[in-house]
Structures are given as C-alpha cells and as structure tokens.
Write a protein that holds these residues in place. Structure first.
Motif, PDB file in Angstrom:
ATOM      1  N   LYS A  16       0.456  -0.814  -5.993  1.00 61.86           N
ATOM      2  CA  LYS A  16      -0.502  -0.607  -4.565  1.00 61.86           C
ATOM      3  C   LYS A  16      -1.621  -1.751  -4.900  1.00 61.86           C
ATOM      4  N   GLU A  17      -1.550  -2.243  -6.096  1.00 68.43           N
ATOM      5  CA  GLU A  17      -2.493  -3.288  -6.523  1.00 68.43           C
ATOM      6  C   GLU A  17      -2.037  -4.783  -6.427  1.00 68.43           C
ATOM      7  N   ALA A  18      -0.750  -4.785  -6.265  1.00 65.15           N
ATOM      8  CA  ALA A  18      -0.136  -6.180  -6.107  1.00 65.15           C
ATOM      9  C   ALA A  18      -0.658  -6.920  -4.999  1.00 65.15           C
ATOM     10  N   LYS A  19      -0.523  -8.255  -5.350  1.00 60.57           N
ATOM     11  CA  LYS A  19      -0.977  -9.239  -4.272  1.00 60.57           C
ATOM     12  C   LYS A  19       0.196  -9.315  -3.368  1.00 60.57           C
ATOM     13  N   ASP A  73       0.693  -1.097  -0.161  1.00 59.69           N
ATOM     14  CA  ASP A  73       0.047   0.127  -0.057  1.00 59.69           C
ATOM     15  C   ASP A  73       0.747   1.406  -0.024  1.00 59.69           C
TER      16      ASP A  73
END
Lengths: 550, 219, 130, 297
Positions: D116-119, D111
């Motif tokens: 920011k969208e990574a797992k 975050d």
C-alpha cells in the motif's frame, strides 16, 4: 462638486510664435471642467505672477494648468504662485507647449498645443494634495572609521556645530598612519589632539557597528565596544573606513615569492621602504632599488605617489640607483606631475614596459627583466632591493557595513557611490555617506575634498533639526498589499520595509524621508497596491486617454 | 507558497476563442506574490487579449477582478454578479482557485490562465524555486531541512546519485545545487552527519491518499 | 489617437533632452507625445499596452544612460519591462518592435530627435509595407 | 488450439478466453497445471499483471510458459507499476518471444493491494497504452524513434458496462475504440440487457471490435454481498443471490458454475456478444466444468 480647472496660456513674451492662442483658448475652454482660460505673455514675470494670483483668488479653481515653457524651470515658480494664492502646489500641471511643440514643429502646431493642454488637464483633474510635515531629526552624526578621513570629517562636522561620534575598530585613532604620517601626507597628530580637545566629538575605540536601521535623520545604531553595547540615534552616518594595501604576488618561475611563506627579506612594501629611509635602520644602503608599479592594478593613484616620494628619497638620501618598472605613471593627483619631474631630475629611471616584468632570484640578488617599450629591447636590472607593487583593498568589515546599510560595493569591494559625477560621497540610501579611501583610489587632497562636500551635505540635511517631507506621496494600500516583499527587494533607496500596521497586518511601509519618488515599486507591485501620487496609474493613463481626443 | 506561471498566450487565446465577454479573475494570494496572477497580471492579460482580438477583428470585452483568495468559496461568491455578466471566466489562480470558481459557477466555463507549478519560495526578486512536494510524510528532520524529494532531480532518499558535478551541482542542470550536497553541508555544519548515514526506507507514498483530505482536530 | 507615438520620458534625462531639442529648434515628428515620468522605472507594462489599445502607433521608453540612472536600477527595470512588452505584443500578433527602450543623457538632444524620428519612420515604412 | 487469437477474433464463432493467475512466489507449478488443463479448451489464456495490486510472479513470465506449452497467451499490461519506457521494453521482449496479444488495462490502485505504500506510476493511462501498442506496431517508440523491428500485437482492453454512472465510462470506451482495439473484455456482468446495451454501443462505433462478456461465477451469498459492497462496477442482481440462498449447503460452487453456464448459453444463443472471458479466480481447475455445462467443448 466638479473639479474647477483654470488654464493659463503663456506665449512666453512672444517667443511662442506659431501657435494661434485665440483658437487654442477657444478650444480649451470647451474641455469639461475647464472654468477659465487666461492668456498671458510672461506668466513667470513678477507682473504675470501677480496677475495669476489674483485670477486664482477670483476664480477659485481647484486645479491649475499652465501651458507654456518647460516645467523643468517653471514648475517650482508656479507651484509657489499657487501656494501664495492659497492652493496646494500639488494642484498644478504643466503643458510644455514651447519646447515640445512650438519650437520643434511646423504644421498643425495649434492642434498639438491643444492636445498637450488636454493631457495636462486630464492629469491635473486627478491630482490629490498631500500633507507636508516637518519631521524632527537627530543632529548627531556617526563617523565610522579611525583614519585621516574619519577624523577630518568629524572635525569638520563639529566645526559646523553638529555633534559627532567616531567609532573605529582600531585601538586608538590614527593607528594606521601612526609613525608614517608623512608617508600618508597627513598631520594625524595635530588632528588627534584637535579631537581630544573637542567636546562635540565622542570617540569610541575599539568599537564595531553591529546593527543599524532607519532613515535619514533617524538611524538607530548599535555599536559594540569591548563587550558593551551602545545604542544610539543618529541623523546621518559617514563611512570612512579607508583602504588597506596588499602586496601583489610576484612570482619567480611560477613560485610566488611575495605573499607566500619564505618571501625574501629584500622584497618590501612602500611603507617598509619609507620606514627604512625615515629612520635609517638599514645596515647597508641598497645600491640598486627597483619599484614595480601598476602591472596588475589600474587603480594606482596612491601607489604612484608613494613610489615617486620613495624613489626621490632613495636617490637623495642613499644615492642608490633607482628603477621604476611601470606601464604608465599616472600623475592626475595633486602635485604628482611635479614629483615625477623631480624624480626624473634626480636620476630615477622609469622603464615603460607593456607586460609584467619577469623576475629571477640568485643568491639574494634580484634580477628583473622587462621589455622596454621605447627602446624596443629587453632591459635587465639587478637590484638588491625590490619594492613590490601594492594593490588597494577594502578593509575587513566593509561588506558587513554595506549589508547593514544596504549599499552596493563595486567590483573590487569598495563602496559604490551613487553617482560619481553628481554625488560622489552619497549613496542611494539617503543619510548615509562615504568619504576617502573606502570609496576607492583617492589621495589626501581628494580625501580633503570629500570631507568638505560630505560636511556640506550633512549640514543641509540636519542643521535645521527637521526634514520636511510630503506624507504618503508613495504609499502601499493597506488592503491590497500582500506583503510579497517585491518592492522591498527592488527599492534602490532602501526606503521600504515590512511593518505591522494598525490592524496587525504586515505590509510594505514606505518611508517618506528615504523615498526618492522613482516609482519603480509602483510599476512592479504585482498587487497594484502601491499608489504614487502624481504618477498614479490613472493619472498616467488619463494622459494617454486624452491624446488625440477631439 | 504555491508557485504558478502564466500559460502561453496562444493557449489562453484558444481557450477563450469562442467567447465575446470574458471575466479575467486574479487571485490576491500566492499567485500575486509569485507575479503570475495578481491585479497587475490581470490587467496585462486583459489588455493583451483585447489587443490580440481587436487586431483580428474579433473584439472581446473583458471584465477584470481580483479575489483575495480564489480557493475560498465565500470570497469567490462576492464576484458572482461579474461572473453572471461574462460568457466565461479566465482564472489566473492556482488549480485550486480555478476549481473553486468552477464548482461555484458550474454553469460557466472557468478556464485556467496559469500553470500551477510547485510549492516554493523566492530565491531572489522574481525567481522562485521548488521546496516542497507535499508528500504527506515529511522527513526534513533527517535531511538537515533540505527536501531531496523535490530538490534532487531523481528524488533520491539515501544520498546523491553518481552524477553530481564538480562543485556539488546537479547532473541535469549545472545551475542547480545537488540536494544531497546541500544536505551534507548542512548536517556537517550541525555535526549531525550520522543522520545521513542512516538508511532511509522506501517512502510511504500512501501518506497522502489521492484525493487528499485533511480534517483538523475538532475545536 | 491613431498614429501617435508616445514617449515616456524620464525627468532626469530624456525629458530635459527633449526640452533641449526644443531650445535648439531641432524638429521631429509631430506625432510624438511626451509623457513625463519621474524615472523610466515608473513605466508599467500596462501603460504601454493601454497606449496601444488607444491606437498608439509606437511607444518609446526613454531613461538615463546605462550606469547613470538617477535611481540606480530604474533604466534597467524599464528595459526589462519594454522587453516583456515586446513579447506580449508579439504574442498578441502585433509588432513587438513598436515598443522600444533607449538610454539617453539629458545633454543629448540630437540623439533624442534621432531616436524619435527613427521609430516614427520605421513604423511608417512598415505600415506602407502592409 | 494453436490458431492465433487474432484469427479467431476474425471468425464468426463464439470466442472463449479465461485466466491464469500467477502465484505469489517463484514457483510456477500450479500455473503449468492450469495451462495444461485449459490451453486446448479456450481460445486464449489471459495472464493477470499483479492482479488486485498484489505483487506476484510476472504476467510476462507465465505468458512465455503458455507459449512453451502450446497455448495462446494474452498478456495483461497495467499502467500502475511501470513507466512508458519499461512498458515498451517489456512489450518488445514479449513480442520477440511470440506473445501476440496484449490486454491494455489501467490497473487497480496500490491501496487495495499488499504494497500500500508503493508509489503508483500511472505514467500512462489505458487509452495512451493502446496508442503506445499501435505505435510499436508501426515500428516506432512513442518518443518517435524508429525501431529496428516493430511489433504486431492484437490489442484488447477492458470495460465496465455496469458502472454507475455509465456515461463517463462509455466516453472512455469510445476513446479506446478510436485508439484502436480488436476486442474488449468486460468486467463481470450478470444482466443480459447490460451486455446488450454495451454491445450495441460498441458495434455502433465499430463493428469489427469483438466483445467478450466477463463471467465470474458467484459461489455463495457471502461472496455476492462482498462483491456488491467492495468491487466497483459489479452489480450482482438479487435473483442470483436468491437462487444461491436456496441451494443446499456445500453446493455453492456447483450452483455458481451452473448459473454461469446458463448465462453463457444465453449469450451465445441470443448472439448478445461475441464471446466470453471466464474469470474463476482461485478455482481455475474448475473452468472446464463451466465450459462443459455451457456446451463449449
């Protein structure tokens, strides 16, 4: 006020010898709640029953326990006594001190008898009475199907005064048997004209049942006929959709020659052969005919009869040489043994072979080779006409109807009747019945039996116009039920459905009519919401609690 | 619905080993429906504990209760007297219920008796299957209503892996359907196979920030 | 009730079988206590567990013969529950074999007596072994 | 300084490490510059692993460069981006190429970074990672399989002595120590007392664990305010902010260096801890100034 329990001890006219009844009486009278203990020697005799009624009227107990013989026989007797005396039959519990105590033990039989009475007392204390109601039923019956058994059932029901609707997918009634009545051994024409002249029977063709729900006495059914939707109420439903046959594939060197394209014209079905024999349409009488029987399907009652009749006719009419290749000739149908003898007598040759015969086709002639079990050698027959083995199958639409009425199909797709020995024409779903070929391999005489029994059962169910039911014997607690659908999925009698109750909540609602009181739902309910009066958890557990108490 | 299954007895017993009086608390919602923690299971677990401890000569007293929804503080508050009476609470609710109970009665050990496994639906009576991974970024509109995030063993987003078995079963379990075969069948039936041909970009794993929070629109 | 054996008997099969045993004067263990149920499918796991809590030595669930259950699936449900109960007892470090399910037809009193005696004797021996 | 870091830790002296931050891109020229500049001035060079969850050139790659240039690398490994299989494989590779020091970290949340969208993986946490390294050291993988050759890593980890509340942090430190660490680098700390308390806590548990205080020079009032506001576990005391505020414009960096050096001297003289780890992010070239001012060269 505490529940007052009256206990009646019966020594069964002296048949219960090894129990000390005086001691038993003394020990039982100390059980809290037991207000009277009476000794009798013949409670189920008229005098005993009269005495019991008067004792109940004197003592005004709320509940009654009878300690004596097995309740299997006496329960209903004593329940009637209670009702005569002004108590509900549900205020009763039995202690089986004869079959399950006196007659099977030596030792401390009295002690065990006391314990059995205690168990009954602790159960009876918790029993609640139930209201009984007479629920009005529709006396109309829907018969699904248009063949021999459907028409037969309709006529029989009409004769005992019940209005009937026949819904058949065929264009006209009896379409299957038309022209080959004697092949099917039924006089369909006479039956059809009887239906036409019967004002009690309505015929819907071609019609298909598209939806059905409800319970015995009150089924709501939708029938579609040529785009028109007919909605009706029926009290009972009879499935009489019959069977069809398929030629079992015969292969020559791995190539299927029956059931596939390019099947030779000289391989025929039983019905085709019957027509040839009947109208003499064949140009050249076949010199040699072979029949294949029961090599791939054990359910060969109907095909066996057809084979025997056709074989005899071919011998007699055409003088052909006739061979029947079979594992066994099953002659358990009515008249089959006689036919078999007749066939043998007129020169039909039966070749008993333990594996399927091998075929070869050469220039139109069919050669059949099989190992004859009795000769212990291969038998080769060249024939110019082969009658292929026929396998019985359920007609199209069987599965859809089974889904609709929530009934099971057997491994071959026929309707699985509830219990072949006890209730061959009924289903676990009360009010739905099946007759004839749709429940398997039946010949005409057995179909006629089916028709009689189904008519009797429906008469018993609907003739009085009401079904008496105890209200809410098994009931889901409105507060506890979480509508998990478990009970609906497990109920063997399809007696439960999801329904909105007064407060708008969806819960399991158990039909008082369809429920057969098995208690499977009560045992499986994960919310412990289902209350089965008479076998509630507390009533079962109270008996366990009472065991060994002293 | 939330699916859970009961923990092994050994684990449960160990967690309550030091307590003499335990409140076994079921939940009347999801875990009742999935046969893991309703009133019936409460009764069974309590009885089993009494039997086990009785046999070991270390008797345990059990209280039993089932709250309509253990994840609601107001509903859990109703059993505060029973909680007060017990040394510990053995909760058969999902993780959310256990935590609600633990928060409300923070001076009492609240111990889980079930493992919360997934969000799913019954395939038939007594068998539940996972349907939703609560990813916060639903794309079932593109997959014919089959979620490959949880129904594909690898959670693949652009079609099946190379391991699909004959008949369209999953490589790791021949009893499970390959989710992407299901997607294909469904979209084919609807004439929308083009959807499957579209590239699906990497998933937005930020859609649910842990810990997740959802604020409903103000009424 | 220490030492009692409780038999839940389905009223369509096992209960009449027991009655028939009585009529034939076939003796069996005195410790047997029969609880009549409408169907073996009514017997709940908690009924069996509570019986053990009360000190029962063994519990029997007797239903109709396979494929002949009056309520179609009642006997198979009962078997599943008995098996579940066996696991629960084993988990509680009691003997799962103390609970058993048998199918019996109403005209099989000898079988009833044999089942009852076998379980009672088996349990007696195992107690002696301890 | 080519003495293995593990040997340095065993000696009595004051340990000094600093960081090399990989660039965002395939160029390593800047990293090489920093390595050349610092390798002989400190005992070890930490290489950050996608620091602040910003994707960069890999830590392992820079560690190999450090080896090539004769320095002593400390490989930072976070749990955020790789599962246990990838981490083990990377560690085997690192070991085969001479990397001997591993700093086991949890890693920032995605975050805060640039993906920011990574797992986030977090298949393991830092304590489990420490266990993992020891398992590899015993020539097994964590699934229990034997390895054809094990590793011999010196294990470090990080801690935040200024966290509030501190108790949960200390319990985790306790677990890390039990798992087995040779050294602990702390988050940036500005109060001697805090380091002292932390050192006492650790020494109480295990005297052998060396503690390197985290030093991050503060170069302006704005930076101080930003860090206080946004970086959990870092508390910059008012007196430092005041001192910075008084410094003439344009002298912030010098002031920061001066204050850090002062603190390092104190730490060393008062034997508060065993060494320092200097993090001068983006200004690595000025680290030698700190060392000089602190009298460590």
């Amino acid at each position: 006020m505490d529940t007052k329990i009256a206990v009646f001890l019966c020594n069964c006219g002296g048949a219960i010898k090894n129990i000390d009844f005086e001691a038993t009486r003394e020990r039982i009278s100390k059980i809290p709640g037991v207000t009277s203990v009476d000794l009798s020697s013949g409670l189920c005799f008229e005098e005993g029953k009269r005495e019991m009624v008067s004792r109940i009227r004197e003592e005004h107990p709320d509940r009654v326990v009878v300690a004596g013989c097995a309740p299997e026989f006496s329960e209903c007797v004593f329940q009637q006594v209670l009702e005569t005396a002004g108590l509900s039959g549900r205020s009763f519990s039995a202690a089986n001190i004869r079959e399950q105590c006196s007659w099977v033990h030596d030792g401390d039989v009295t002690g065990k008898a006391v314990e059995l009475v205690k168990m009954a007392v602790s159960r009876v204390r918790l029993l609640r009475t139930l209201e009984k109601k007479e629920l009005p039923v529709s006396r109309e019956v829907l018969v699904v199907g248009g063949g021999f058994s459907a028409i037969g059932t309709a006529l029989r029901l009409s004769r005992i005064g019940l209005p009937v609707t026949i819904a058949a997918v065929e264009e006209v009634l009896g379409a299957t048997q038309d022209g080959v009545e004697s092949f099917y051994r039924c006089d369909i024409d006479t039956m059809k004209s009887a239906v036409e002249g019967d004002r009690n029977i309505e015929v819907l063709t071609p019609a298909r049942v598209t939806s059905a729900h409800g319970e015995a006495g009150d089924f709501a059914v939708t029938i579609e006929r040529e785009g028109e939707r007919i909605r009706r109420k029926y009290g009972a439903i009879v499935l009489a959709t019959g069977f069809t046959t398929e030629l079992s594939p015969v292969s020559v060197k791995g190539l299927p020659v029956v059931g596939g394209a390019g099947s030779p014209a000289n391989i025929v079905s039983q019905e085709q052969l019957f027509r040839m024999l009947d109208n003499g349409a064949t140009a050249r009488k076949p010199e040699t005919i072979a029949f294949l029987l029961d090599s791939c399907d054990e359910n060969s009652r109907f095909p066996t009869l057809a084979t025997l009749n056709n074989a005899i006719a071919a011998r007699v009419k055409w003088g052909s040489e006739v061979y029947v290749f079979c594992k066994d000739v099953k002659v358990d149908s009515e008249g089959a043994e006689k036919l078999y003898r007749e066939a043998r007598g007129c020169g039909v040759v039966f070749v008993k072979c333990d594996s399927a015969p091998r075929l070869a086709i050469d220039d139109g002639r069919i050669s059949i080779e099989a190992r004859d079990v009795f000769l212990g050698a291969d038998t080769i027959v060249d024939c110019d006409l082969l009658v292929a083995e026929e396998v019985l199958c359920p007609p199209e639409g069987t599965e859809a109807l089974a889904d609709m009425f929530n009934i099971r199909l057997d491994s071959r797709g026929f309707y699985q009747d509830e219990n072949v020995h006890l209730y061959p024409v009924g289903f676990e779903k009360r009010g739905v019945f099946c007759v004839g070929g749709c429940r398997g391999d039946l010949e005409a005489s057995r179909m006629a039996n089916d028709i009689h029994s189904v008519a009797m059962m429906i008469y018993g169910l609907l003739s009085s116009g009401v079904i008496e039911a105890e209200i809410e014997r098994v009931k889901a607690d409105t507060q506890k039920c979480v509508a998990c659908l478990t009970c609906i999925r497990v109920c063997p009698h399809s007696a439960i459905r999801l329904s909105r109750v007064d407060n708008g909540k969806e819960i399991a609602v158990i039909s008082d009519v369809a429920c057969d009181a098995c208690g499977i739902c009560a045992a499986i309910c994960p919310a412990k919401a289902i209350v089965f009066e008479g076998y509630r958890d507390d009533q079962v557990l109270a008996q366990i609690e009472a065991i060994g108490e002293s | 619905m939330i699916i859970a299954e009961r923990k092994p007895m050994e684990e449960i017993e160990e967690s309550v080993a030091e307590y003499k009086k335990v409140l076994v608390a079921g939940c009347g919602t999801c875990v009742t429906v999935c046969w893991a923690g309703g009133e019936k299971e409460v009764g069974i677990l309590a009885s089993q504990l009494r039997l086990a401890r009785g046999a070991a000569g270390n008797e345990i007293v059990t209280l039993e209760t089932t709250v309509e929804r253990q994840c609601e503080k107001e509903m859990v508050t109703e059993i505060k007297d029973k909680v007060a009476e017990a040394d510990a609470v053995l909760s058969l609710a999902c993780g959310s219920g256990v935590q609600t109970m633990a928060e409300l009665f923070d001076d009492k050990p609240v111990l889980p008796a079930v493992n919360t496994t997934f969000i799913g639906m019954p395939e038939r009576e007594g068998l539940w299957v996972e349907m939703c991974g609560a990813c916060g970024d639903c794309f079932l509109d593109r997959t014919g209503g089959v979620c490959p995030m949880v129904r594909c063993a690898k959670g693949l987003l652009n079609g099946p892996c190379g391991g699909t078995r004959k008949g369209g079963m999953c490589e790791i379990d021949p009893d499970k359907d390959c989710a992407w075969v299901l997607v294909h069948r469904r979209l084919e039936k609807q004439g929308r196979l083009d959807l499957m041909r579209e590239y699906v970009t990497p998933k937005n794993f930020r859609a649910v920030r842990r810990p997740g929070k959802v604020q409903a629109a103000k009424a | 009730m220490k030492g009692r054996v409780i038999a839940f008997c389905c009223e369509h099969s096992a209960y009449p079988a027991a009655d028939l045993a009585g009529r034939l004067r076939l003796h069996y263990s005195e410790s047997l206590r029969i609880i009549r149920v409408p169907c073996a499918g009514r017997v709940d796991v908690i009924h069996m567990l509570k019986a053990f809590e009360k000190g029962a030595r063994a519990v029997l669930v007797l239903g109709c013969e396979d494929g002949a259950c009056h309520h179609i699936t009642g006997n198979t449900r009962a078997r599943e529950r008995v098996e579940q109960c066996q696991v629960l007892l084993d988990e509680a470090r009691l003997d799962g074999r103390s609970v058993a399910m048998h199918n019996i037809s109403p005209n099989a009193p000898q079988k009833f007596v044999r089942i009852a005696d076998e379980l009672v004797n088996a349990k007696e021996q195992s107690r002696e072994a301890i | 300084m080519s003495t293995p870091f593990r040997e340095i830790l065993k000696k009595e002296g004051f340990v000094v490490t600093t960081e090399v931050g990989p660039e965002k891109g395939s160029s390593v020229s800047k990293a090489i510059e920093h390595i050349e500049l610092l390798k002989d001035k400190v005992h070890g060079l930490n290489v950050t692993d996608n620091q602040s969850s910003v994707m960069r050139y890999p830590s392992l790659g820079i560690c190999l460069l450090i080896k090539e240039h004769g320095g002593e690398p400390v490989l930072q490994v976070t749990c955020r981006d790789r599962n246990r299989m990838a981490i083990q494989a990377d560690l085997l590779f690192a070991h085969s190429r001479g990397v001997r020091n591993v700093l086991c970290l949890t890693g920032d949340s995605v975050d805060v970074g640039d993906h920011k969208e990574a797992k986030q993986v977090f298949d393991l946490d830092s304590v489990q990672l420490i266990h993992l390294v020891h398992t590899l050291n015993s020539a097994r993988d964590i699934a229990g399989n034997e390895l054809s050759g094990g590793t011999d890593f010196c294990v470090g980890t990080a801690a935040s002595p200024s966290s509030d509340p501190i108790e949960p942090q200390l319990i985790k430190v306790e677990k890390k120590i039990k798992a087995g660490v040779d050294f602990i680098q702390t988050q940036a700390v500005y109060e001697l007392d805090e380091i002292k308390r932390f050192t006492d806590f650790v020494r109480n548990m295990d005297e052998k664990v060396r503690i390197l205080a985290g030093i991050v020079p503060i170069i302006g009032v704005k930076m101080a305010a930003y860090m206080n506001e946004n970086v959990p576990g870092i508390v910059i005391p008012q007196r430092i902010i005041d001192e910075l505020a008084e410094a003439p414009k344009g002298t912030g960096v010098a002031k920061g260096i001066e204050m850090s050096a002062r603190m390092i001297r104190q730490l060393k003289e008062e034997r508060v801890c065993d060494g320092v780890h200097i993090m001068f992010i983006g200004r690595e070239e000025r680290v030698p100034e700190i060392l000089e001012a602190a009298g460590l060269v």
